[in-house]
Design a protein around this motif. Structure first.
Motif, mmCIF file in Angstrom:
data_model
loop_
_atom_site.group_PDB
_atom_site.id
_atom_site.type_symbol
_atom_site.label_atom_id
_atom_site.label_comp_id
_atom_site.label_asym_id
_atom_site.label_seq_id
_atom_site.Cartn_x
_atom_site.Cartn_y
_atom_site.Cartn_z
ATOM 1 N N GLU A 1 11.869 2.211 -0.918
ATOM 2 C CA GLU A 1 10.836 3.170 -0.934
ATOM 3 C C GLU A 1 9.499 2.353 -0.566
ATOM 4 O O GLU A 1 8.600 3.184 0.125
ATOM 5 C CB GLU A 1 10.663 3.694 -2.351
ATOM 6 N N LEU A 2 9.200 1.425 -0.936
ATOM 7 C CA LEU A 2 8.071 0.587 -0.603
ATOM 8 C C LEU A 2 7.934 0.360 0.852
ATOM 9 O O LEU A 2 6.811 0.632 1.578
ATOM 10 C CB LEU A 2 7.845 -0.645 -1.495
ATOM 11 N N ALA A 3 8.823 -0.083 1.576
ATOM 12 C CA ALA A 3 9.022 -0.446 2.806
ATOM 13 C C ALA A 3 8.781 1.009 3.737
ATOM 14 O O ALA A 3 7.852 1.046 4.495
ATOM 15 C CB ALA A 3 10.335 -1.042 3.470
ATOM 16 N N ARG A 4 9.469 2.057 3.363
ATOM 17 C CA ARG A 4 9.254 3.020 3.833
ATOM 18 C C ARG A 4 7.724 3.742 3.814
ATOM 19 O O ARG A 4 7.484 4.427 4.690
ATOM 20 C CB ARG A 4 10.380 4.400 3.193
ATOM 21 N N SER A 5 7.016 3.792 2.509
ATOM 22 C CA SER A 5 5.777 3.849 2.411
ATOM 23 C C SER A 5 4.850 2.925 3.535
ATOM 24 O O SER A 5 3.874 3.734 4.013
ATOM 25 C CB SER A 5 5.425 3.781 1.078
ATOM 26 N N GLN A 6 5.282 1.938 3.697
ATOM 27 C CA GLN A 6 4.511 0.991 4.468
ATOM 28 C C GLN A 6 4.542 1.431 5.880
ATOM 29 O O GLN A 6 3.528 1.384 6.751
ATOM 30 C CB GLN A 6 4.764 -0.258 4.304
ATOM 31 N N ILE A 7 5.885 1.717 6.238
ATOM 32 C CA ILE A 7 6.168 2.273 7.562
ATOM 33 C C ILE A 7 5.484 3.348 8.039
ATOM 34 O O ILE A 7 5.035 3.506 9.133
ATOM 35 C CB ILE A 7 7.673 2.218 7.774
#
Length: 70
Positions: free
Chosen positions: A52-58
């Protein structure tokens, strides 16, 4: 006849001991499986958070790139 009864009792005792040993082995195996399941649940939760953190950053990077294009 008495010898046969003693032999049958010995045989029954061995079978009962085998069943008891098998129950103990299965109980230990079950305990280990439960521990493994809990560890995997915790690992899954951690990976979901990272995902979820990676998705948000992307998504944030994509938004910035779109803003730069305009």
């Amino acid at each position: 006849m008495a010898d046969k009864s003693v032999e049958e009792l010995d045989n029954l005792e061995q079978r009962v001991e085998h069943v008891i040993a098998e129950c103990q082995r299965l109980r230990e195996e079950n305990r280990v499986l439960h521990e493994t399941q809990e560890q995997l649940k915790a690992e899954r939760a951690t990976l979901q958070e990272k995902n979820e953190l990676a998705r948000s950053q992307i998504e944030s990077m994509i938004s910035r790139l779109k803003a730069m294009e305009q």
